[in-house]
Design a protein around this motif. Structure first.
Motif, PDB file in Angstrom:
ATOM      1  N   HIS A 192       0.815  -1.201   0.000  1.00 46.29           N
ATOM      2  CA  HIS A 192       0.000   0.000   0.000  1.00 46.29           C
ATOM      3  C   HIS A 192       0.854   1.258   0.000  1.00 46.29           C
ATOM      4  O   HIS A 192       0.567   2.221  -0.727  1.00 46.29           O
ATOM      5  N   ASN A 223     -23.506   8.019  -7.711  1.00 42.61           N
ATOM      6  CA  ASN A 223     -22.666   8.163  -6.525  1.00 42.61           C
ATOM      7  C   ASN A 223     -21.464   9.058  -6.787  1.00 42.61           C
ATOM      8  O   ASN A 223     -21.133   9.929  -5.981  1.00 42.61           O
ATOM      9  N   HIS A 280     -16.677  13.617  -6.978  1.00 37.68           N
ATOM     10  CA  HIS A 280     -15.307  13.201  -6.702  1.00 37.68           C
ATOM     11  C   HIS A 280     -14.766  12.493  -7.930  1.00 37.68           C
ATOM     12  O   HIS A 280     -15.310  11.508  -8.383  1.00 37.68           O
ATOM     13  N   MET A 297     -12.215  10.825  -8.245  1.00 36.98           N
ATOM     14  CA  MET A 297     -11.640   9.522  -7.944  1.00 36.98           C
ATOM     15  C   MET A 297     -10.295   9.254  -8.604  1.00 36.98           C
ATOM     16  O   MET A 297     -10.127   8.281  -9.319  1.00 36.98           O
ATOM     17  N   HIS A 347      -7.285   7.480  -8.173  1.00 38.34           N
ATOM     18  CA  HIS A 347      -7.069   6.541  -7.083  1.00 38.34           C
ATOM     19  C   HIS A 347      -5.854   6.867  -6.260  1.00 38.34           C
ATOM     20  O   HIS A 347      -4.738   6.886  -6.724  1.00 38.34           O
ATOM     21  N   GLY A 348      -6.150   7.147  -5.002  1.00 37.10           N
ATOM     22  CA  GLY A 348      -5.149   7.208  -3.972  1.00 37.10           C
ATOM     23  C   GLY A 348      -4.032   8.199  -4.115  1.00 37.10           C
ATOM     24  O   GLY A 348      -2.868   7.819  -4.060  1.00 37.10           O
ATOM     25  N   HIS A 356      -6.093  10.873   2.431  1.00 35.63           N
ATOM     26  CA  HIS A 356      -6.675   9.565   2.201  1.00 35.63           C
ATOM     27  C   HIS A 356      -5.707   8.468   2.597  1.00 35.63           C
ATOM     28  O   HIS A 356      -6.085   7.451   3.166  1.00 35.63           O
ATOM     29  N   PHE A 410      -5.606   8.247   6.302  1.00 38.66           N
ATOM     30  CA  PHE A 410      -6.845   7.604   6.746  1.00 38.66           C
ATOM     31  C   PHE A 410      -6.751   6.088   6.584  1.00 38.66           C
ATOM     32  O   PHE A 410      -7.088   5.317   7.491  1.00 38.66           O
ATOM     33  N   VAL A 434      -7.050   3.263   9.528  1.00 39.93           N
ATOM     34  CA  VAL A 434      -8.052   2.190   9.506  1.00 39.93           C
ATOM     35  C   VAL A 434      -7.380   0.828   9.557  1.00 39.93           C
ATOM     36  O   VAL A 434      -7.768  -0.050  10.323  1.00 39.93           O
ATOM     37  N   LEU A 487     -18.619   3.047  -4.700  1.00 36.78           N
ATOM     38  CA  LEU A 487     -19.111   4.147  -3.865  1.00 36.78           C
ATOM     39  C   LEU A 487     -20.537   3.878  -3.407  1.00 36.78           C
ATOM     40  O   LEU A 487     -20.911   4.208  -2.273  1.00 36.78           O
ATOM     41  N   ARG A 542     -21.726   3.986   0.393  1.00 32.72           N
ATOM     42  CA  ARG A 542     -22.653   5.028   0.852  1.00 32.72           C
ATOM     43  C   ARG A 542     -23.797   4.493   1.704  1.00 32.72           C
ATOM     44  O   ARG A 542     -24.445   5.264   2.410  1.00 32.72           O
ATOM     45  N   ASP A 550     -19.836  10.674   5.400  1.00 36.37           N
ATOM     46  CA  ASP A 550     -19.607  11.040   4.001  1.00 36.37           C
ATOM     47  C   ASP A 550     -18.179  11.456   3.689  1.00 36.37           C
ATOM     48  O   ASP A 550     -17.639  11.124   2.631  1.00 36.37           O
ATOM     49  N   ARG A 553     -15.560  10.384   4.779  1.00 29.91           N
ATOM     50  CA  ARG A 553     -14.631   9.252   4.744  1.00 29.91           C
ATOM     51  C   ARG A 553     -14.825   8.382   3.520  1.00 29.91           C
ATOM     52  O   ARG A 553     -13.965   7.577   3.185  1.00 29.91           O
ATOM     53  N   ILE A 554     -15.992   8.511   2.911  1.00 28.32           N
ATOM     54  CA  ILE A 554     -16.321   7.593   1.819  1.00 28.32           C
ATOM     55  C   ILE A 554     -15.383   7.768   0.641  1.00 28.32           C
ATOM     56  O   ILE A 554     -14.894   6.791   0.065  1.00 28.32           O
ATOM     57  N   ALA A 555     -15.110   8.997   0.309  1.00 24.86           N
ATOM     58  CA  ALA A 555     -14.192   9.224  -0.813  1.00 24.86           C
ATOM     59  C   ALA A 555     -12.833   8.608  -0.518  1.00 24.86           C
ATOM     60  O   ALA A 555     -12.253   7.903  -1.352  1.00 24.86           O
ATOM     61  N   ALA A 556     -12.349   8.846   0.684  1.00 26.60           N
ATOM     62  CA  ALA A 556     -11.046   8.298   1.062  1.00 26.60           C
ATOM     63  C   ALA A 556     -11.061   6.778   1.030  1.00 26.60           C
ATOM     64  O   ALA A 556     -10.136   6.142   0.520  1.00 26.60           O
ATOM     65  N   ALA A 557     -12.134   6.196   1.561  1.00 30.31           N
ATOM     66  CA  ALA A 557     -12.218   4.738   1.617  1.00 30.31           C
ATOM     67  C   ALA A 557     -12.232   4.137   0.215  1.00 30.31           C
ATOM     68  O   ALA A 557     -11.489   3.199  -0.090  1.00 30.31           O
ATOM     69  N   GLY A 558     -13.069   4.682  -0.651  1.00 28.82           N
ATOM     70  CA  GLY A 558     -13.163   4.163  -2.010  1.00 28.82           C
ATOM     71  C   GLY A 558     -11.850   4.327  -2.761  1.00 28.82           C
ATOM     72  O   GLY A 558     -11.386   3.417  -3.463  1.00 28.82           O
ATOM     73  N   ASP A 559     -11.268   5.475  -2.563  1.00 28.71           N
ATOM     74  CA  ASP A 559      -9.995   5.804  -3.159  1.00 28.71           C
ATOM     75  C   ASP A 559      -8.931   4.761  -2.812  1.00 28.71           C
ATOM     76  O   ASP A 559      -8.266   4.182  -3.676  1.00 28.71           O
ATOM     77  N   MET A 560      -8.787   4.518  -1.533  1.00 32.27           N
ATOM     78  CA  MET A 560      -7.723   3.633  -1.048  1.00 32.27           C
ATOM     79  C   MET A 560      -8.010   2.168  -1.365  1.00 32.27           C
ATOM     80  O   MET A 560      -7.106   1.399  -1.658  1.00 32.27           O
ATOM     81  N   LEU A 604      -7.197   1.679  -4.957  1.00 27.90           N
ATOM     82  CA  LEU A 604      -5.738   1.658  -5.104  1.00 27.90           C
ATOM     83  C   LEU A 604      -5.177   0.306  -4.699  1.00 27.90           C
ATOM     84  O   LEU A 604      -4.327  -0.274  -5.371  1.00 27.90           O
ATOM     85  N   PHE A 646      -9.250  -4.099   6.589  1.00 26.61           N
ATOM     86  CA  PHE A 646      -9.642  -2.747   6.199  1.00 26.61           C
ATOM     87  C   PHE A 646     -11.151  -2.545   6.347  1.00 26.61           C
ATOM     88  O   PHE A 646     -11.611  -1.529   6.884  1.00 26.61           O
ATOM     89  N   GLY A 687     -12.143  -2.244   9.878  1.00 18.85           N
ATOM     90  CA  GLY A 687     -11.829  -0.907  10.355  1.00 18.85           C
ATOM     91  C   GLY A 687     -12.874   0.102   9.903  1.00 18.85           C
ATOM     92  O   GLY A 687     -13.304   0.966  10.673  1.00 18.85           O
ATOM     93  N   LEU A 688     -13.318  -0.027   8.664  1.00 17.55           N
ATOM     94  CA  LEU A 688     -14.363   0.871   8.159  1.00 17.55           C
ATOM     95  C   LEU A 688     -15.657   0.686   8.945  1.00 17.55           C
ATOM     96  O   LEU A 688     -16.336   1.661   9.292  1.00 17.55           O
TER      97      LEU A 688
END
Lengths: 235, 235
Positions: free
Chosen positions: A157, A199, A205, A207, A209-210, A215, A218, A222, B134, B138, B144, B146-153, B156, B223, B226-227
């Motif tokens: 990661h 969404n 967003h 998007m 990625h990363g 992020h 975060f 997590v 996403l 959602r 909200d 955190r969602i972008a960060a979560a999806g992003d990571m 990735l 992960f 954690g979410l």
DNA sequence: ACCTGAACACCGTTCAAGT
DNA sequence: ACCTGAACACCGTTCAAGT
């Protein structure tokens, strides 16, 4: 005919006795070309030219381009110091180490790409970095059979994040184009009817990625929190 | 002189009226070369040759090689179906979607590399995949921001895992060399004194970053757990 | 032993010329 | 408009020949 005079000593200062290529000078030259002009500029021919020689000469000191890449990665990673593991603080230590590794990998654009392509690290500097991460994990109370997986995935990661982040700041002007596209895609999303990509539209967003440091942090939080939960089960 | 006879109708079956290059045939050809011979074989010249034309002809349908890569990725990702989000099952759904995406990205070696290089997905298939992920996030109760960060990571991580995994199974024989090196490094670690790389030695783990399916699944579990903890705080 | 540089077998992309 | 293919400006790597 007399014996030829010995060369006057001051000549020696002008040019070194013999050009003497070494692996080290090759790696250093490659790294300086990389940080000055980005990954695309790092070609065997370019490095050789920088050292006033032909491309073939490099192959006496380096097996091929892939090996040169690994040596560059090794040299770059050597600056990361791994802390003495402290069982009281493993979570903070782990996060700090990941952030530090990501910082180094991002610092010189192109290094992270090499790290990503280097399937198995075999080079001292990288092995030391891996060992340091495992050291912290091993005093966390996480069951042994999870430690390999955790270290593995954490390293992956960190590398992947650094790679994506460095794409954004490449000196080749590629990043300008990226920013332009980011804007375009925002407009495109807004122009879509509400039932298409709802969404993405709602989050507005794009998007990538990363690539956001927030992020990344975060994700580290997590993931490490999840690991700590594992550790608590079997202390 | 008589007017020339019309060509007999059966000639038409022999060769299509005009060769007619299209973006689609180019992408399809590129994908079949990719899965047959690996990423290195996918060159503009090779694709053109496969279509009985010169390399220049492709540029009427495709801007450059990078764009062709994106179109290939898009075509490959289109097979991933995103489920209707179910608030009761978001954890399972999320994990399944990640596994499925990783499977598709790994299936055709080289596709994951393209995904990694494609900084911003702008192509319909990838946007749909992102939107699906996403959508699940959602309805999880995760705040909200955190969602972008979560999806992003998560995206990735899926991409990076698929990339490393596909390095191991490339048809270019590169994987044999990888296995050989994995053995060598095991021997090397054993030969070291106990105070050098003690943790790597103890785990006897060569640490190929992130290629074991078990490790990937473990990372997803950690992960997502954690979410879920984040979601519980603010339901 | 180390270095040279010409040669080999490739690249992606452009562009005048054809149909 | 679409296609051609020669040309341009590069690659990584090899290898006989030099020192």
């Amino acid at each position: 005919m007399n014996a030829p005079l010995p060369p006057p000593p001051w000549r020696r200062a002008t040019r070194t006795p013999r050009r003497q290529l070494t692996t080290e000078t090759i790696v250093d030259t490659a790294l300086s070309v990389l940080s000055a002009e980005g990954p695309d500029a790092v070609t065997m021919r370019r490095i050789a030219h920088e050292l006033d020689t032909g491309p073939g000469s490099l192959y006496a000191h380096v097996q091929d381009k892939r090996e040169l890449h690994e040596l560059m990665l090794d040299a770059a990673m050597r600056v990361v110091e791994t802390p003495e593991p402290d069982p009281q603080n493993w979570r903070t230590q782990l996060k700090q180490l990941c952030l530090e590794q990501a910082r180094v990998l991002t610092e010189t654009p192109g290094i992270a790409q090499i790290a990503m392509e280097t399937l198995i690290p075999t080079t001292p500097g990288i092995l030391v970095a891996m060992d340091g991460m495992l050291g912290i994990l091993r005093c966390s109370g996480i069951p042994d059979d999870r430690i390999a997986a955790a270290g593995d995935m954490l390293a992956l990661h960190v590398t992947a994040y650094a790679y994506e982040a460095s794409l954004w700041q490449s000196p080749s002007g590629q990043s300008d184009e990226a920013h332009r596209r980011l804007g375009q895609i925002g407009d495109y999303l807004q122009s879509l009817p509400a039932d298409q990509l709802p969404n993405l539209k709602a989050m507005n967003h794009a998007m990538p990625h990363g690539t956001e440091p927030d992020h990344f942090e975060f994700a580290l939080d997590v993931f490490i929190a999840g690991l700590a939960a594992h550790a608590d089960v079997r202390p």
